[in-house]
Motif scaffolding. Structure first.
Motif, PDB file in Angstrom:
ATOM      1  N   ASP A  39      11.886 -25.093 -10.419  1.00 25.52           N
ATOM      2  CA  ASP A  39      10.545 -25.065  -9.842  1.00 25.52           C
ATOM      3  C   ASP A  39      10.570 -25.834  -8.525  1.00 25.52           C
ATOM      4  O   ASP A  39      11.625 -26.301  -8.090  1.00 25.52           O
ATOM      5  N   GLU A  40       9.426 -25.987  -7.882  1.00 26.64           N
ATOM      6  CA  GLU A  40       9.381 -26.653  -6.577  1.00 26.64           C
ATOM      7  C   GLU A  40       9.778 -28.118  -6.638  1.00 26.64           C
ATOM      8  O   GLU A  40      10.159 -28.706  -5.632  1.00 26.64           O
ATOM      9  N   ASN A  41       9.703 -28.731  -7.829  1.00 24.02           N
ATOM     10  CA  ASN A  41      10.105 -30.130  -7.991  1.00 24.02           C
ATOM     11  C   ASN A  41      11.585 -30.275  -8.335  1.00 24.02           C
ATOM     12  O   ASN A  41      12.076 -31.376  -8.524  1.00 24.02           O
ATOM     13  N   GLY A  42      12.274 -29.141  -8.472  1.00 24.46           N
ATOM     14  CA  GLY A  42      13.695 -29.176  -8.778  1.00 24.46           C
ATOM     15  C   GLY A  42      14.018 -29.192 -10.252  1.00 24.46           C
ATOM     16  O   GLY A  42      15.179 -29.258 -10.642  1.00 24.46           O
ATOM     17  N   ASN A  43      12.983 -29.089 -11.099  1.00 22.26           N
ATOM     18  CA  ASN A  43      13.209 -29.050 -12.545  1.00 22.26           C
ATOM     19  C   ASN A  43      13.605 -27.645 -12.967  1.00 22.26           C
ATOM     20  O   ASN A  43      13.109 -26.669 -12.408  1.00 22.26           O
ATOM     21  N   PRO A  44      14.467 -27.526 -13.966  1.00 20.28           N
ATOM     22  CA  PRO A  44      14.831 -26.192 -14.419  1.00 20.28           C
ATOM     23  C   PRO A  44      13.612 -25.479 -15.006  1.00 20.28           C
ATOM     24  O   PRO A  44      12.787 -26.104 -15.665  1.00 20.28           O
ATOM     25  N   THR A  45      13.498 -24.191 -14.740  1.00 19.25           N
ATOM     26  CA  THR A  45      12.388 -23.427 -15.301  1.00 19.25           C
ATOM     27  C   THR A  45      12.670 -23.155 -16.773  1.00 19.25           C
ATOM     28  O   THR A  45      13.821 -23.205 -17.214  1.00 19.25           O
ATOM     29  N   GLN A  46      11.624 -22.855 -17.509  1.00 19.67           N
ATOM     30  CA  GLN A  46      11.794 -22.539 -18.926  1.00 19.67           C
ATOM     31  C   GLN A  46      12.664 -21.294 -19.088  1.00 19.67           C
ATOM     32  O   GLN A  46      13.488 -21.214 -19.992  1.00 19.67           O
ATOM     33  N   ASP A  47      12.493 -20.334 -18.186  1.00 18.59           N
ATOM     34  CA  ASP A  47      13.301 -19.111 -18.215  1.00 18.59           C
ATOM     35  C   ASP A  47      14.783 -19.431 -18.057  1.00 18.59           C
ATOM     36  O   ASP A  47      15.625 -18.900 -18.778  1.00 18.59           O
ATOM     37  N   ALA A  48      15.102 -20.316 -17.131  1.00 22.99           N
ATOM     38  CA  ALA A  48      16.502 -20.709 -16.911  1.00 22.99           C
ATOM     39  C   ALA A  48      17.065 -21.435 -18.132  1.00 22.99           C
ATOM     40  O   ALA A  48      18.215 -21.212 -18.520  1.00 22.99           O
ATOM     41  N   LEU A  49      16.264 -22.274 -18.753  1.00 24.77           N
ATOM     42  CA  LEU A  49      16.703 -22.987 -19.958  1.00 24.77           C
ATOM     43  C   LEU A  49      16.871 -22.025 -21.130  1.00 24.77           C
ATOM     44  O   LEU A  49      17.872 -22.077 -21.847  1.00 24.77           O
ATOM     45  N   ASP A  50      15.899 -21.130 -21.314  1.00 22.12           N
ATOM     46  CA  ASP A  50      15.948 -20.185 -22.429  1.00 22.12           C
ATOM     47  C   ASP A  50      17.164 -19.261 -22.350  1.00 22.12           C
ATOM     48  O   ASP A  50      17.701 -18.834 -23.364  1.00 22.12           O
ATOM     49  N   ASN A  51      17.572 -18.925 -21.128  1.00 20.13           N
ATOM     50  CA  ASN A  51      18.700 -18.017 -20.924  1.00 20.13           C
ATOM     51  C   ASN A  51      20.022 -18.751 -20.700  1.00 20.13           C
ATOM     52  O   ASN A  51      21.000 -18.142 -20.261  1.00 20.13           O
ATOM     53  N   ASN A  52      20.012 -20.061 -20.966  1.00 19.22           N
ATOM     54  CA  ASN A  52      21.220 -20.895 -20.831  1.00 19.22           C
ATOM     55  C   ASN A  52      21.852 -20.809 -19.448  1.00 19.22           C
ATOM     56  O   ASN A  52      23.070 -20.876 -19.306  1.00 19.22           O
ATOM     57  N   LEU A  53      21.016 -20.639 -18.420  1.00 20.22           N
ATOM     58  CA  LEU A  53      21.517 -20.596 -17.052  1.00 20.22           C
ATOM     59  C   LEU A  53      21.717 -22.003 -16.498  1.00 20.22           C
ATOM     60  O   LEU A  53      22.517 -22.210 -15.601  1.00 20.22           O
ATOM     61  N   VAL A  54      20.957 -22.928 -17.030  1.00 23.53           N
ATOM     62  CA  VAL A  54      21.133 -24.344 -16.708  1.00 23.53           C
ATOM     63  C   VAL A  54      20.982 -25.116 -18.001  1.00 23.53           C
ATOM     64  O   VAL A  54      20.370 -24.647 -18.961  1.00 23.53           O
ATOM     65  N   GLU A  55      21.539 -26.295 -18.029  1.00 22.57           N
ATOM     66  CA  GLU A  55      21.433 -27.143 -19.209  1.00 22.57           C
ATOM     67  C   GLU A  55      20.735 -28.419 -18.801  1.00 22.57           C
ATOM     68  O   GLU A  55      21.103 -29.056 -17.820  1.00 22.57           O
TER      69      GLU A  55
END
Length: 127
Positions: A39-55
Motif C-alpha cells: 500500500d502507500e505506506n509500504g505495508n504488504p497488501t492483504q492480496d499479496a499476503l494471501d497469495n504468498n507473494l510477500v511474507e
C-alpha cells in the motif's frame, strides 16, 4: 533530501541490484503499489499476503498491532511476542510497564488511573 523507503521497497531494490538491474527506488515503490503488492505506506497488501507473494515479518506485525492499538506505542518491543499465527502477545512485564506509564501520563483520566492501579494490584498476585 534523504528519503527512507519501506522495507519491501529496499528489499526489492537490493534484490534487483544483485541481478544487475539498477532502477531508482521511487520507480520500484510505484511499481509495487501498481502491482498491488504494497500500500502507500509500504505495508504488504492483504492480496499479496494471501497469495504468498510477500511474507510479513514479526516487526511488521508488531508495527501494525501498535498502529491499531496506539495505547501500546510507549511499550518497548521487547515485551511483545509474535506467534507463528501472527498473533501479538504482551508479557506480564509489558503490561506492568503499560499500567505504570498510564499512571504517570498527564492525559490519563481518573477512571483510567483507577483501572491501571487495579491491574497492577492483580498482576502482583500472579507470582
Amino acid at each position: 533530501m534523504n528519503i527512507v523507503y519501506p522495507t519491501l521497497v529496499e528489499q526489492a531494490y537490493y534484490g534487483m541490484l544483485k541481478r544487475g538491474y539498477d532502477y531508482p527506488k521511487e520507480e520500484i515503490y510505484k511499481a509495487l503499489i501498481e502491482a498491488n503488492l504494497i500500500d502507500e505506506n509500504g505495508n504488504p497488501t492483504q492480496d499479496a499476503l494471501d497469495n504468498n507473494l510477500v511474507e510479513e515479518c514479526d516487526s511488521d506485525v508488531l508495527k501494525r498491532f501498535k498502529a491499531q492499538y496506539p495505547i501500546f506505542m510507549g511499550v518497548d518491543d521487547k515485551y511483545f511476542t509474535v506467534t507463528k499465527r501472527k498473533d501479538v502477545l504482551v508479557n506480564v512485564a509489558g503490561i506492568e510497564k503499560f499500567a505504570k506509564t498510564m499512571l504517570l501520563a498527564k492525559s490519563t483520566t481518573k477512571c483510567q488511573k483507577k483501572k491501571a492501579r487495579a491491574l497492577l494490584t492483580y498482576l502482583s498476585t500472579l507470582d
